[in-house]
Design a protein around this motif. Structure first.
Motif, PDB file in Angstrom:
ATOM      1  N   ARG A  72       1.074  -0.872   0.337  1.00 28.56           N
ATOM      2  CA  ARG A  72       0.140   0.260  -0.438  1.00 28.56           C
ATOM      3  C   ARG A  72       1.281   1.211  -0.286  1.00 28.56           C
ATOM      4  N   ILE A 110       4.157   6.871  14.166  1.00 28.13           N
ATOM      5  CA  ILE A 110       2.861   5.378  14.882  1.00 28.13           C
ATOM      6  C   ILE A 110       2.260   4.815  13.284  1.00 28.13           C
ATOM      7  N   ASN A 113       3.261   1.592   8.943  1.00 29.62           N
ATOM      8  CA  ASN A 113       3.307   0.716   7.562  1.00 29.62           C
ATOM      9  C   ASN A 113       3.831  -0.054   7.255  1.00 29.62           C
ATOM     10  N   TYR A 117       7.872   5.624   5.133  1.00 30.91           N
ATOM     11  CA  TYR A 117       8.431   7.494   5.386  1.00 30.91           C
ATOM     12  C   TYR A 117       9.986   6.931   6.729  1.00 30.91           C
ATOM     13  N   PHE A 132       5.421   1.755  14.907  1.00 28.61           N
ATOM     14  CA  PHE A 132       4.151   0.927  15.795  1.00 28.61           C
ATOM     15  C   PHE A 132       4.031   0.887  15.044  1.00 28.61           C
ATOM     16  N   SER A 135       0.159  -4.257  12.306  1.00 30.85           N
ATOM     17  CA  SER A 135       0.425  -5.224  10.726  1.00 30.85           C
ATOM     18  C   SER A 135       1.534  -6.505  10.960  1.00 30.85           C
ATOM     19  N   GLY A 159       0.003  -1.188  18.476  1.00 32.71           N
ATOM     20  CA  GLY A 159      -0.281   0.124  18.188  1.00 32.71           C
ATOM     21  C   GLY A 159      -0.008   1.544  18.885  1.00 32.71           C
ATOM     22  N   GLU A 161      -2.398   2.016  20.707  1.00 31.86           N
ATOM     23  CA  GLU A 161      -2.858   2.400  22.479  1.00 31.86           C
ATOM     24  C   GLU A 161      -1.383   1.879  23.150  1.00 31.86           C
ATOM     25  N   LEU A 176       0.305   9.262  11.054  1.00 29.52           N
ATOM     26  CA  LEU A 176      -0.148  10.453  10.084  1.00 29.52           C
ATOM     27  C   LEU A 176      -1.063   8.516   9.589  1.00 29.52           C
ATOM     28  N   VAL A 178      -3.954   7.411  10.950  1.00 27.43           N
ATOM     29  CA  VAL A 178      -4.439   6.691  11.996  1.00 27.43           C
ATOM     30  C   VAL A 178      -5.519   7.481  12.532  1.00 27.43           C
ATOM     31  N   TYR A 180      -8.310   8.517  12.611  1.00 24.28           N
ATOM     32  CA  TYR A 180      -9.611   8.526  11.928  1.00 24.28           C
ATOM     33  C   TYR A 180     -10.074   6.815  11.990  1.00 24.28           C
ATOM     34  N   HIS A 181      -9.271   6.271  12.882  1.00 25.60           N
ATOM     35  CA  HIS A 181      -9.055   4.601  13.140  1.00 25.60           C
ATOM     36  C   HIS A 181      -9.441   4.011  14.250  1.00 25.60           C
ATOM     37  N   ASP A 205      -1.632  14.281  10.797  1.00 21.54           N
ATOM     38  CA  ASP A 205      -2.732  14.387   9.543  1.00 21.54           C
ATOM     39  C   ASP A 205      -3.582  13.257   9.530  1.00 21.54           C
ATOM     40  N   ARG A 295      -7.916  15.904   3.862  1.00 20.67           N
ATOM     41  CA  ARG A 295      -6.991  15.608   4.931  1.00 20.67           C
ATOM     42  C   ARG A 295      -6.307  16.951   5.059  1.00 20.67           C
TER      43      ARG A 295
END
Ligand SMILES: Nc1ncnc2c1ncn2[C@@H]1O[C@H](C[S@+](CC[C@H]([NH3+])C(=O)[O-])CC(=O)[O-])[C@@H](O)[C@H]1O
Length: 304
Positions: A72, A110, A113, A117, A132, A135, A159, A161, A176, A178, A180-181, A205, A295
């Motif tokens: 991705r 965080i 992926n 970056y 972090f 996945s 995560g 958390e 970046l 994250v 909204y999840h 973002d 965004r």
């Protein structure tokens, strides 16, 4: 929360039925040992050159990269193999690049992926760089690439958390794509504040909606076909969240609308991408009828 126990538990995923075949393939690529490879930290993050490998070694690289589809985030050029990911993450990286200097800082990404970056951030020579992300697939993509980069980046299969329970805090935290999840966005931002040192900074973002009101859209089910999107705030609402979470000097550094230049189908991605997520007749709306993804990028400091 005992972070070492959680880490041990999480790494057991390498034995899971769906993960094991990826891991077995990645281990084959670990047999290829090369030193002093050419590295280019630019848009196509590049490691090695075609002539560095034998024909058999090229086959292992190709097989491994294919096994780890979907890619991705990227793009990567690995010994001449161009992994053209769904997202041209270079666009986001180049947008945020003028807003930080990581030299000698302890940095976290965080939701990192596959580490695209972070690989690019190496150019700043941070003191420590830790990603972090829970996945397993992206962790293996990272380990595959990093085997050749040989960086000292640490990838934690954890995560956001877990951040406040981690064994040290950070000078600079990126998070970046994250927020909204997260079902509890203010709690998530508070975790970032707890994970920061004094004078620490964040760069985030998240999806936003237009408007001056202090409100957030709460999608009913999917947003842009994504199932786990909880809150999409206006900028004033997002600033209130950040303020409540313990941040000040909140600076909007950019607002962007995602285009099909940045996110599109490639042979390295899923079958569907942005063009399938937007209304066919009105590209300003998602297929569900919500405003199309926009965004906002924000930098902020931890309140002293
Ligand atoms: N609890 C969690 N904690 C941290 N990360 C998580 C969690 N759950 C999922 N993720 C990870 O968060 C990432 C979200 S993508 C952003 C990638 C990159 N940062 C980007 O900005 O391009 C979204 C996007 O593409 O917009 C994925 O890698 C998930 O595995």
């Amino acid at each position: 929360m005992n972070i070492e126990e959680i880490k041990k538990e999480k790494i057991k995923c390498l034995e899971w039925k769906n993960v094991k075949p990826w891991y077995e393939q990645v281990k084959k690529s670990f047999n290829i040992q090369k030193d002093n490879l050419f590295v280019d930290y630019s848009d196509w993050f590049t490691i090695g050159e075609k002539q560095d490998l034998t024909k058999e070694e090229h086959e292992v690289i190709l097989e491994t990269a294919k096994k780890l589809i979907p890619w991705r985030k990227g793009p990567f050029n690995l010994f001449g193999l161009k992994i053209d990911s769904e997202w041209q993450s270079n666009i986001k990286y180049n947008l945020i690049r003028p807003h930080f200097n990581l030299k000698d800082k302890v940095v976290a990404d965080i939701g990192c992926n596959n580490g695209y970056y972070m690989f690019r951030m190496l150019e700043d020579k941070p003191k420590r760089l830790i990603g972090f992300d829970p996945s397993a697939l992206t962790m293996l993509q990272f380990e595959f690439i990093n085997h050749f980069v040989k960086s000292d980046i640490i990838y934690e299969k954890l995560g956001v958390e877990h951040l406040e329970y981690y064994n040290h805090t950070f000078d600079f935290i990126f998070m970046l794509g994250v927020l909204y999840h997260r079902a509890d966005p203010v709690g998530c931002l508070k975790s970032l504040a707890k994970g920061l040192n004094k004078n620490g900074e964040i760069l985030i973002d998240t999806f936003m909606i237009d408007g001056e009101e202090e409100v957030a859209l709460t999608p009913n089910g999917r947003y842009s076909k994504i199932p786990n999107i909880y809150f999409i705030p206006t900028i004033p609402a997002l600033k209130n969240w950040l303020n409540r979470a313990g941040f000040e000097d909140i600076e909007v550094i950019a607002i962007t609308t995602t285009t099909s230049e940045e996110q599109r189908k490639t042979k390295w991605s899923f079958d569907q991408s942005l063009e399938d997520f937007l209304d066919k007749d009105d590209k300003t709306k998602t297929v569900e009828g919500y405003p199309a993804p926009k965004r906002v990028y924000i930098k902020a400091k931890k309140k002293n």
